[in-house]
Design a protein around this motif. Structure first.
Motif, PDB file in Angstrom:
ATOM      1  N   GLN A  85      16.600  30.254  58.169  1.00  0.00           N
ATOM      2  CA  GLN A  85      15.178  30.579  58.241  1.00  0.00           C
ATOM      3  C   GLN A  85      14.930  31.821  59.093  1.00  0.00           C
ATOM      4  OE1 GLN A  85      12.594  27.995  60.547  1.00  0.00           O
ATOM      5  NE2 GLN A  85      10.998  28.113  58.978  1.00  0.00           N
ATOM      6  N   SER A  86      15.724  32.003  60.146  1.00  0.00           N
ATOM      7  CA  SER A  86      15.532  33.157  61.028  1.00  0.00           C
ATOM      8  C   SER A  86      15.783  34.473  60.303  1.00  0.00           C
ATOM      9  CB  SER A  86      16.457  33.059  62.249  1.00  0.00           C
ATOM     10  OG  SER A  86      17.819  33.290  61.880  1.00  0.00           O
ATOM     11  N   MET A  87      16.548  34.435  59.217  1.00  0.00           N
ATOM     12  CA  MET A  87      16.770  35.634  58.415  1.00  0.00           C
ATOM     13  C   MET A  87      15.653  35.859  57.404  1.00  0.00           C
ATOM     14  SD  MET A  87      20.882  35.820  57.675  1.00  0.00           S
ATOM     15  CE  MET A  87      21.070  34.139  57.054  1.00  0.00           C
ATOM     16  N   GLY A  88      14.689  34.934  57.367  1.00  0.00           N
ATOM     17  CA  GLY A  88      13.541  35.107  56.484  1.00  0.00           C
ATOM     18  C   GLY A  88      13.644  34.424  55.146  1.00  0.00           C
ATOM     19  N   PHE A  89      14.743  33.718  54.878  1.00  0.00           N
ATOM     20  CA  PHE A  89      14.880  33.047  53.589  1.00  0.00           C
ATOM     21  C   PHE A  89      13.925  31.860  53.492  1.00  0.00           C
ATOM     22  CE2 PHE A  89      18.938  35.264  53.978  1.00  0.00           C
ATOM     23  CZ  PHE A  89      19.004  35.873  52.731  1.00  0.00           C
ATOM     24  N   THR A  90      13.372  31.666  52.299  1.00  0.00           N
ATOM     25  CA  THR A  90      12.390  30.605  52.098  1.00  0.00           C
ATOM     26  C   THR A  90      12.906  29.485  51.203  1.00  0.00           C
ATOM     27  OG1 THR A  90      11.419  31.753  50.192  1.00  0.00           O
ATOM     28  CG2 THR A  90      10.508  32.260  52.370  1.00  0.00           C
ATOM     29  N   ALA A  91      14.150  29.596  50.751  1.00  0.00           N
ATOM     30  CA  ALA A  91      14.735  28.557  49.904  1.00  0.00           C
ATOM     31  C   ALA A  91      16.250  28.592  50.039  1.00  0.00           C
ATOM     32  CB  ALA A  91      14.336  28.750  48.440  1.00  0.00           C
ATOM     33  N   ILE A  92      16.877  27.439  49.815  1.00  0.00           N
ATOM     34  CA  ILE A  92      18.339  27.382  49.763  1.00  0.00           C
ATOM     35  C   ILE A  92      18.754  26.812  48.417  1.00  0.00           C
ATOM     36  CG2 ILE A  92      18.723  27.209  52.238  1.00  0.00           C
ATOM     37  CD1 ILE A  92      19.050  24.164  51.879  1.00  0.00           C
ATOM     38  N   ARG A  93      19.885  27.259  47.939  1.00  0.00           N
ATOM     39  CA  ARG A  93      20.462  26.710  46.716  1.00  0.00           C
ATOM     40  C   ARG A  93      21.843  26.167  47.059  1.00  0.00           C
ATOM     41  NH1 ARG A  93      25.171  29.039  43.536  1.00  0.00           N
ATOM     42  NH2 ARG A  93      25.269  27.609  41.777  1.00  0.00           N
ATOM     43  N   LEU A  94      22.127  24.948  46.598  1.00  0.00           N
ATOM     44  CA  LEU A  94      23.394  24.293  46.907  1.00  0.00           C
ATOM     45  C   LEU A  94      24.217  24.084  45.646  1.00  0.00           C
ATOM     46  CD1 LEU A  94      22.057  21.454  49.265  1.00  0.00           C
ATOM     47  CD2 LEU A  94      22.688  23.807  49.860  1.00  0.00           C
ATOM     48  N   THR A  95      25.525  24.281  45.750  1.00  0.00           N
ATOM     49  CA  THR A  95      26.425  23.902  44.669  1.00  0.00           C
ATOM     50  C   THR A  95      26.380  22.379  44.537  1.00  0.00           C
ATOM     51  OG1 THR A  95      28.182  24.060  46.334  1.00  0.00           O
ATOM     52  CG2 THR A  95      27.960  25.905  44.780  1.00  0.00           C
ATOM     53  N   PRO A  96      26.941  21.790  43.459  1.00  0.00           N
ATOM     54  CA  PRO A  96      26.759  20.355  43.195  1.00  0.00           C
ATOM     55  C   PRO A  96      27.210  19.465  44.349  1.00  0.00           C
ATOM     56  CG  PRO A  96      27.688  21.446  41.280  1.00  0.00           C
ATOM     57  CD  PRO A  96      27.726  22.450  42.395  1.00  0.00           C
ATOM     58  N   ILE A  97      26.454  18.393  44.574  1.00  0.00           N
ATOM     59  CA  ILE A  97      26.791  17.448  45.647  1.00  0.00           C
ATOM     60  C   ILE A  97      27.374  16.156  45.094  1.00  0.00           C
ATOM     61  CG2 ILE A  97      24.979  18.369  47.133  1.00  0.00           C
ATOM     62  CD1 ILE A  97      23.359  15.843  46.534  1.00  0.00           C
ATOM     63  N   PHE A  98      27.457  16.025  43.769  1.00  0.00           N
ATOM     64  CA  PHE A  98      27.909  14.768  43.161  1.00  0.00           C
ATOM     65  C   PHE A  98      29.377  14.479  43.451  1.00  0.00           C
ATOM     66  CE2 PHE A  98      24.973  16.783  39.897  1.00  0.00           C
ATOM     67  CZ  PHE A  98      23.830  16.276  40.491  1.00  0.00           C
ATOM     68  N   ALA A  99      29.730  13.194  43.401  1.00  0.00           N
ATOM     69  CA  ALA A  99      31.120  12.778  43.627  1.00  0.00           C
ATOM     70  C   ALA A  99      32.047  13.519  42.681  1.00  0.00           C
ATOM     71  CB  ALA A  99      31.244  11.271  43.419  1.00  0.00           C
ATOM     72  N   LEU A 130       4.105  31.394  45.134  1.00  0.00           N
ATOM     73  CA  LEU A 130       4.677  31.375  43.800  1.00  0.00           C
ATOM     74  C   LEU A 130       6.189  31.501  43.947  1.00  0.00           C
ATOM     75  CD1 LEU A 130       2.215  33.886  42.078  1.00  0.00           C
ATOM     76  CD2 LEU A 130       2.050  31.386  42.139  1.00  0.00           C
ATOM     77  N   TRP A 131       6.913  31.160  42.884  1.00  0.00           N
ATOM     78  CA  TRP A 131       8.372  31.254  42.988  1.00  0.00           C
ATOM     79  C   TRP A 131       8.828  32.687  43.192  1.00  0.00           C
ATOM     80  CZ3 TRP A 131      12.145  28.146  44.190  1.00  0.00           C
ATOM     81  CH2 TRP A 131      11.915  26.762  44.140  1.00  0.00           C
ATOM     82  N   GLN A 132       8.058  33.647  42.686  1.00  0.00           N
ATOM     83  CA  GLN A 132       8.453  35.043  42.895  1.00  0.00           C
ATOM     84  C   GLN A 132       8.271  35.483  44.341  1.00  0.00           C
ATOM     85  OE1 GLN A 132       5.561  35.351  40.030  1.00  0.00           O
ATOM     86  NE2 GLN A 132       4.478  37.094  40.910  1.00  0.00           N
ATOM     87  N   ASP A 133       7.590  34.662  45.153  1.00  0.00           N
ATOM     88  CA  ASP A 133       7.454  34.955  46.582  1.00  0.00           C
ATOM     89  C   ASP A 133       8.680  34.506  47.381  1.00  0.00           C
ATOM     90  OD1 ASP A 133       4.835  35.890  46.179  1.00  0.00           O
ATOM     91  OD2 ASP A 133       3.999  33.879  46.407  1.00  0.00           O
ATOM     92  N   GLU A 134       9.533  33.686  46.757  1.00  0.00           N
ATOM     93  CA  GLU A 134      10.653  33.089  47.499  1.00  0.00           C
ATOM     94  C   GLU A 134      11.839  34.046  47.604  1.00  0.00           C
ATOM     95  OE1 GLU A 134       9.708  30.482  48.802  1.00  0.00           O
ATOM     96  OE2 GLU A 134       8.223  29.623  47.457  1.00  0.00           O
ATOM     97  N   SER A 135      12.710  33.753  48.540  1.00  0.00           N
ATOM     98  CA  SER A 135      14.015  34.409  48.640  1.00  0.00           C
ATOM     99  C   SER A 135      15.043  33.301  48.874  1.00  0.00           C
ATOM    100  CB  SER A 135      14.042  35.431  49.778  1.00  0.00           C
ATOM    101  OG  SER A 135      13.613  34.848  50.995  1.00  0.00           O
ATOM    102  N   ILE A 136      16.147  33.343  48.142  1.00  0.00           N
ATOM    103  CA  ILE A 136      17.078  32.215  48.090  1.00  0.00           C
ATOM    104  C   ILE A 136      18.417  32.558  48.740  1.00  0.00           C
ATOM    105  CG2 ILE A 136      18.295  30.618  46.553  1.00  0.00           C
ATOM    106  CD1 ILE A 136      16.092  31.160  44.461  1.00  0.00           C
ATOM    107  N   TYR A 137      18.860  31.671  49.611  1.00  0.00           N
ATOM    108  CA  TYR A 137      20.187  31.766  50.232  1.00  0.00           C
ATOM    109  C   TYR A 137      21.075  30.744  49.542  1.00  0.00           C
ATOM    110  CZ  TYR A 137      23.592  32.260  54.092  1.00  0.00           C
ATOM    111  OH  TYR A 137      24.714  32.508  54.853  1.00  0.00           O
ATOM    112  N   SER A 138      22.083  31.235  48.825  1.00  0.00           N
ATOM    113  CA  SER A 138      22.927  30.379  47.993  1.00  0.00           C
ATOM    114  C   SER A 138      24.180  29.939  48.754  1.00  0.00           C
ATOM    115  CB  SER A 138      23.333  31.140  46.720  1.00  0.00           C
ATOM    116  OG  SER A 138      24.161  30.352  45.905  1.00  0.00           O
TER     117      SER A 138
END
Length: 508
Positions: free
Chosen positions: A79-93, A30-38
């Motif tokens: 991943q080695s730190m245990g994070f299960t998701a990444i969040r990226l700032t915008p990639i658009f031109a 579930l999403w509550q199982d995730e941990s996010i590296y921003s």
């Protein structure tokens, strides 16, 4: 050989300490199982020097060279730190010097400083190989001053009339004003709304991302978010939508959740937590101590800083505290209370920084590893123990920086003790708080507390946290002793191997 086997020994010791009842595999995440590296892309890692166009690492308001390939190169590190998701700032031109990604000039093109569409697809693919999810910032409030629409006579009604916002607490002004002089999109125009919906669906289908983070969510009408949420969920039911408000204003978080967003960052809560953990002897506010028995309705996000706030490390330094210690304490709380840990890049090295752009300094991968190791440890426990992500929450003790709370899920009980005070603390838990006749096994520091007269006496040193699992009483911990013996035996074998090798060398 022996050095390569050390991680195996550590894993054996950790596994032997976790009771058999603990569910090691949560199954469907579930999403509550995730941990996010921003991640702010431009400031993270330069993996491809070919796209270093006009890069100036000495200028905080210019491109510094970070790119998509650089993130691919560091996925194993994350991943080695245990994070299960990444969040990226915008990639658009983006327009010139739009290193942050928020000055969009083309919603369908990857910024040339970051790489190509194919590189981004590869990033998503590589993340998914590692069972990591990818969230992408999707800008909806404004565009760059140089965007072609701004000079297009036929699209003048795509923007609100140019006007600065005076009262940010006035919702109409906040939604219609030109933030930092940027052309403010009129999402109530059906053509604008449809364009944004189409672009958002295109990126979802084209790249297979898992969700959007939505900056300046409170500067866009709720009516738009209802349509946006419905359109995204129709394409992919579990597609995650996280609103990120402008930090300067207080908003009604529930209204955005009711509009269909899965969660919204609560900066008011974040500021309160920063006050608690930047120094010692600070009690947790009462509103964060209430029992929580249902985690299935809304998902909270636990965070202390973002790319738009001063670094939490700055608060710590101002209080003349040691950043590593304060961060460990705060991270224990973020990773063990209900919600998704949302960790801004650089936290892993206690990166310092004030307001924008000082809070967006380049990442340093040659930093001291102590904090990285701690994040890895607390993350691993969170990933192994379902009670830490899906369990109920009940505060058992909360006095001037000493806090103890428990989480329960399907028969698994964890007890978290955090001593954020300047002295050792002794707290007794009774059968009203915790089932008697058992023992608490510490997984962070190896503490063991057995029930005596149906009470548990916890003694926690200052600046120390412990995460316990409640288990049946044991005499001798056979698996643990066996693991220790195995370490000793292998070490002796290693020494014999070295001695024999040395003797052969002397004989030769």
């Amino acid at each position: 050989m022996f050095k390569r086997m050390i991680p195996i020994f550590i894993c054996l010791l950790l596994v032997s300490a976790i009771p058999a009842k603990a569910e090691m595999n949560k199954g469907n995440r579930l999403w509550q199982d995730e941990s996010i590296y921003s991640i702010m892309i431009d400031r993270f890692n330069d993996g491809d020097t070919k796209n270093d166009l006009g890069v100036n690492t000495r200028e905080p308001l210019a491109y510094n060279g970070g790119d998509l390939q650089g993130i691919i190169d560091k996925l194993d590190y994350i991943q080695s730190m245990g994070f299960t998701a990444i969040r990226l700032t915008p990639i658009f031109a983006n327009a010139q010097n739009g290193y942050h990604g928020y000055w969009v000039t083309d919603f369908y093109k990857v910024d040339e400083h970051f790489g190509s569409l194919e590189t981004f697809k590869q990033l998503v693919k590589e993340a998914h190989k590692r069972k990591m999810k990818v969230l992408l910032d999707f800008v909806t409030n404004n565009v760059a001053k140089s965007h072609p629409w701004v000079s297009d006579a036929g699209k003048q009604n795509w923007f609100h009339p140019k006007k600065s916002t005076v009262n940010w607490n006035n919702q109409q002004e906040a939604e219609n004003g030109w933030v930092d002089g940027l052309p403010d999109l009129n999402q109530e125009n059906p053509e604008v709304k449809q364009y944004l919906l189409d672009a958002a669906k295109w990126w979802m289908k084209e790249t297979n991302i898992d969700g959007y983070t939505l900056p300046e969510v409170n500067y866009v009408p709720l009516s738009f978010w209802k349509d946006f949420s419905a359109a995204m969920k129709q394409e992919k039911a579990d597609f995650f939508l996280m609103g990120i408000p402008a930090k300067a204003t207080v908003i009604d978080v529930k209204s955005y959740r009711n509009a269909g967003l899965d969660t919204v960052l609560d900066f008011t809560r974040s500021q309160e937590l920063r006050k608690v953990f930047a120094a010692t002897n600070q009690p947790l506010p009462e509103e964060y101590t209430d029992a929580v028995n249902d985690q299935s309705v809304n998902v909270t996000v636990n965070f202390l800083d973002t790319e738009n706030t001063a670094r939490f490390t700055r608060d710590i330094v101002k209080k003349r505290q040691f950043p590593g210690t304060r961060w460990k304490t705060a991270l224990t709380y973020l990773f063990s209370t209900p919600g998704i840990p949302f960790i801004y890049y650089g936290t892993d090295i206690a990166l310092n920084g004030g307001e924008v752009p000082d809070n967006r300094q380049p990442m340093n991968f040659r930093a001291e590893k102590e904090l990285i190791d701690y994040i890895s440890k607390i993350s691993e426990l969170r990933n192994q123990l379902p009670s830490l992500t899906r369990g109920t929450f009940e505060m058992l003790y909360n006095q001037n920086g000493m806090m103890i709370y428990k989480r329960i899920y399907k028969g698994e009980t964890t007890v978290i003790a955090i001593n954020n005070t300047t002295k050792s603390q002794k707290v007794t838990l009774t059968t009203d708080q915790l089932e008697g006749g058992k023992e608490l096994r510490g997984l962070l520091n190896g503490d063991l507390v057995r029930s005596h007269n149906d009470q548990y006496v916890l003694i926690i040193d200052r600046d120390i946290s412990e995460l316990y699992v409640l288990a049946e009483k044991t005499g001798i911990n056979i698996p643990f002793i066996a693991s220790l013996m195995l370490v000793v035996v292998l070490f002796l074998v290693f020494l014999l191997f070295i001695l024999k090798r040395r003797n052969r060398t002397i004989v030769d």
